[in-house]
Design an enzyme around this catalytic site. Structure first.
Site, PDB file in Angstrom:
ATOM      1  N   HIS A 209     -91.776  41.964  11.307  1.00 49.69           N
ATOM      2  CA  HIS A 209     -92.598  41.820  10.098  1.00 49.69           C
ATOM      3  C   HIS A 209     -93.054  40.394   9.851  1.00 49.69           C
ATOM      4  O   HIS A 209     -93.831  40.144   8.927  1.00 49.69           O
ATOM      5  CB  HIS A 209     -91.833  42.336   8.877  1.00 49.69           C
ATOM      6  CG  HIS A 209     -90.748  41.409   8.423  1.00 49.69           C
ATOM      7  ND1 HIS A 209     -89.536  41.330   9.070  1.00 49.69           N
ATOM      8  CD2 HIS A 209     -90.693  40.517   7.415  1.00 49.69           C
ATOM      9  CE1 HIS A 209     -88.786  40.421   8.471  1.00 49.69           C
ATOM     10  NE2 HIS A 209     -89.464  39.909   7.465  1.00 49.69           N
TER      11      HIS A 209
HETATM   12  C1  UD1 Z   1     -90.829  39.619   2.422  1.00 49.13           C
HETATM   13  C2  UD1 Z   1     -90.139  38.257   2.527  1.00 49.13           C
HETATM   14  C3  UD1 Z   1     -89.373  38.161   3.830  1.00 49.13           C
HETATM   15  C4  UD1 Z   1     -88.437  39.339   3.999  1.00 49.13           C
HETATM   16  C5  UD1 Z   1     -89.247  40.613   3.903  1.00 49.13           C
HETATM   17  C6  UD1 Z   1     -88.380  41.841   4.062  1.00 49.13           C
HETATM   18  C7  UD1 Z   1     -91.321  36.440   1.416  1.00 49.13           C
HETATM   19  C8  UD1 Z   1     -92.135  35.206   1.613  1.00 49.13           C
HETATM   20  N1  UD1 Z   1     -91.102  37.166   2.504  1.00 49.13           N
HETATM   21  O1  UD1 Z   1     -91.857  39.647   3.419  1.00 49.13           O
HETATM   22  O2  UD1 Z   1     -88.600  36.975   3.822  1.00 49.13           O
HETATM   23  O3  UD1 Z   1     -87.794  39.249   5.256  1.00 49.13           O
HETATM   24  O4  UD1 Z   1     -89.882  40.653   2.615  1.00 49.13           O
HETATM   25  O5  UD1 Z   1     -89.157  42.992   4.080  1.00 49.13           O
HETATM   26  O6  UD1 Z   1     -90.889  36.710   0.314  1.00 49.13           O
HETATM   27  N2  UD1 Z   1     -95.876  45.876   0.765  1.00 49.13           N
HETATM   28  C9  UD1 Z   1     -95.999  47.214   0.573  1.00 49.13           C
HETATM   29  N3  UD1 Z   1     -94.946  47.875  -0.015  1.00 49.13           N
HETATM   30  C10 UD1 Z   1     -93.812  47.226  -0.418  1.00 49.13           C
HETATM   31  C11 UD1 Z   1     -93.720  45.859  -0.177  1.00 49.13           C
HETATM   32  C12 UD1 Z   1     -94.765  45.186   0.426  1.00 49.13           C
HETATM   33  O7  UD1 Z   1     -97.000  47.836   0.900  1.00 49.13           O
HETATM   34  O8  UD1 Z   1     -92.909  47.871  -0.979  1.00 49.13           O
HETATM   35  C13 UD1 Z   1     -97.009  45.135   1.352  1.00 49.13           C
HETATM   36  C14 UD1 Z   1     -97.486  44.073   0.380  1.00 49.13           C
HETATM   37  O9  UD1 Z   1     -98.427  44.592  -0.493  1.00 49.13           O
HETATM   38  C15 UD1 Z   1     -98.037  43.018   1.290  1.00 49.13           C
HETATM   39  C16 UD1 Z   1     -97.198  43.149   2.555  1.00 49.13           C
HETATM   40  O10 UD1 Z   1     -96.564  44.432   2.492  1.00 49.13           O
HETATM   41  O11 UD1 Z   1     -99.368  43.241   1.617  1.00 49.13           O
HETATM   42  C17 UD1 Z   1     -96.180  42.045   2.658  1.00 49.13           C
HETATM   43  O12 UD1 Z   1     -95.305  42.060   1.518  1.00 49.13           O
HETATM   44  P1  UD1 Z   1     -94.692  40.687   0.912  1.00 49.13           P
HETATM   45  O13 UD1 Z   1     -93.755  41.009  -0.191  1.00 49.13           O
HETATM   46  O14 UD1 Z   1     -95.789  39.725   0.620  1.00 49.13           O
HETATM   47  O15 UD1 Z   1     -93.893  40.021   2.088  1.00 49.13           O
HETATM   48  P2  UD1 Z   1     -93.075  40.675   3.310  1.00 49.13           P
HETATM   49  O16 UD1 Z   1     -93.889  40.518   4.533  1.00 49.13           O
HETATM   50  O17 UD1 Z   1     -92.569  42.032   2.953  1.00 49.13           O
END
Ligand code: UD1
Length: 363
Positions: A209
């Site tokens: 990820h």
């Molecule tokens: C985040 C953390 C990372 C952790 C990871 C575990 C930061 C900077 N990064 O990264 O350290 O290892 O979580 O998963 O905080 N999204 C969904 N559904 C969800 C959650 C996220 O669709 O329930 C989508 C968001 O809308 C976004 C993407 O996934 O577009 C990334 O989500 P984001 O929370 O920004 O960071 P992660 O890559 O999940």
């Protein structure tokens, strides 16, 4: 003691669950801790969030800030404003943040700006790679905290080098491992697993990820291609994170042995992890869990903030060296991988130690 506990993203939930348990246990005896649990909403899907609350028996949050997804600045700003409002209405003695996600840093800043003490669980770890958003979050959070709970001696030493007084640094072990030990015998076989006639230790597990691995589609596909060529046709289960799913959308030309599945709830993932031959990942937390479970772990990153998982444990850094990935998978297939030593105090009792220290400091 009035404490506000923050959780925002998937790894946070695993880390706070044992702390909530330890608070409840302490309150049965002494009823001395009043807490509010705040979910920032950074992770919001059932599989990324709610399933963890129900499986790990975490109480329902007292508030969900429903923060916006978006750029890091948008997310950080939204969490900061909403968490400040929460603290203005319900002012605690101390705010507890865990890990290194955006929610950790944003809430630490809001609290500190209101002159509220902040304590950080999993403080002091450093990758040295400021291109990782998590490293920025760690450095900023640790620069404003009052007490630091660390997982290892090295993490404590990193903080001592910043001239943080010894009596604020508490080496307590790893709450993620508390959850692991507590739940190990409750692991659940995912329903899709039964569709494959495979035995224990006869399949690989893959999670990816990190932006550096998944945001460029061609690079991501070359990782999959290398794995496909290196696992002797064994099955590779690949629970796909939402970020990774967005990149892979519309691309159907996958390898028959790489099986894409939804992000797994905690207990299903634990089943897949404890029974796999090896895991290929870019997660830091998983390298800790696989060290405790003595499962070979190949980390697709150039650095780690958790060097103990390499020096003592089963982890190896692969970076973007696909030849090394191929070679290591070959060694694992030959059953010649190193065996583990578990870092000290990763014993399942870390959360109790944290709550005890908090009560001594804030009661
Ligand atoms: C985040 C953390 C990372 C952790 C990871 C575990 C930061 C900077 N990064 O990264 O350290 O290892 O979580 O998963 O905080 N999204 C969904 N559904 C969800 C959650 C996220 O669709 O329930 C989508 C968001 O809308 C976004 C993407 O996934 O577009 C990334 O989500 P984001 O929370 O920004 O960071 P992660 O890559 O999940």
């Amino acid at each position: 003691m009035k404490i506000t506990i923050v959780a925002g993203a998937r790894p946070n939930f695993v880390k706070i669950a044992p702390i909530m348990d330890a608070i409840r246990e302490r309150n049965i005896k002494l009823n001395c801790i009043s807490y509010r649990l705040i979910h920032t909403g950074q992770h919001f899907d059932y599989l990324m969030s709610h399933s963890f609350f129900s499986q790990l028996n975490i109480p329902q949050p007292d508030a969900n800030l429903d923060c916006m997804s978006g750029t890091h600045a948008i997310q950080t700003a939204d969490i900061m404003v909403k968490f400040e409002n929460e603290l203005l209405v319900n002012r605690p003695d101390v705010v507890l943040v865990v890990g290194d996600v955006t929610s950790t840093m944003a809430c630490a800043i809001s609290a500190k700006k209101l002159n509220i003490d902040v304590v950080h669980v999993e403080a002091g770890i450093r990758s040295g790679d400021m291109n990782m958003p998590e490293e920025i979050n760690r450095v900023i959070t640790d620069s404003i905290c009052n007490h630091f709970f660390t997982t290892t001696i090295l993490a404590s030493n990193n903080l001592k080098m910043l001239n943080i007084p010894n009596d604020r640094i508490h080496m307590v072990g790893n709450t993620m491992i508390d959850s692991l030990y507590k739940q190990l015998n409750s692991a659940i076989c995912p329903s899709f697993f039964k569709d494959f006639s495979i035995k224990e230790k006869d399949y690989f597990l893959l999670t990816l990820h990190r932006p550096s691995n998944v945001d460029n589609k061609d690079y991501l596909l070359s990782i999959l291609e290398t794995i496909h060529q290196s696992v002797d046709n064994k099955i590779v289960f690949f629970p796909v994170h939402p970020r990774t799913r967005k990149i892979l959308q519309g691309f159907n030309n996958f390898y028959s042995n790489i099986i894409l599945v939804e992000p797994q709830p905690y207990l299903e993932f634990l089943f897949l992890l404890k029974n796999c031959k090896a895991i290929i990942t870019d997660s830091g937390g998983i390298s800790e869990e696989s060290t405790v479970l003595n499962i070979p772990c190949l980390t697709l990153r150039n650095s780690t903030e958790r060097p103990e998982t390499i020096e003592l444990g089963t982890n190896e850094l692969i970076g973007d060296d696909f030849k090394k990935l191929h070679h290591c998978l070959h060694v694992i297939n030959e059953n010649k991988w190193k065996t583990t030593n578990i870092p000290s105090l990763w014993d399942g009792h870390t959360a109790k130690r944290i709550v005890e220290i908090l009560c001594n400091v804030y009661n």
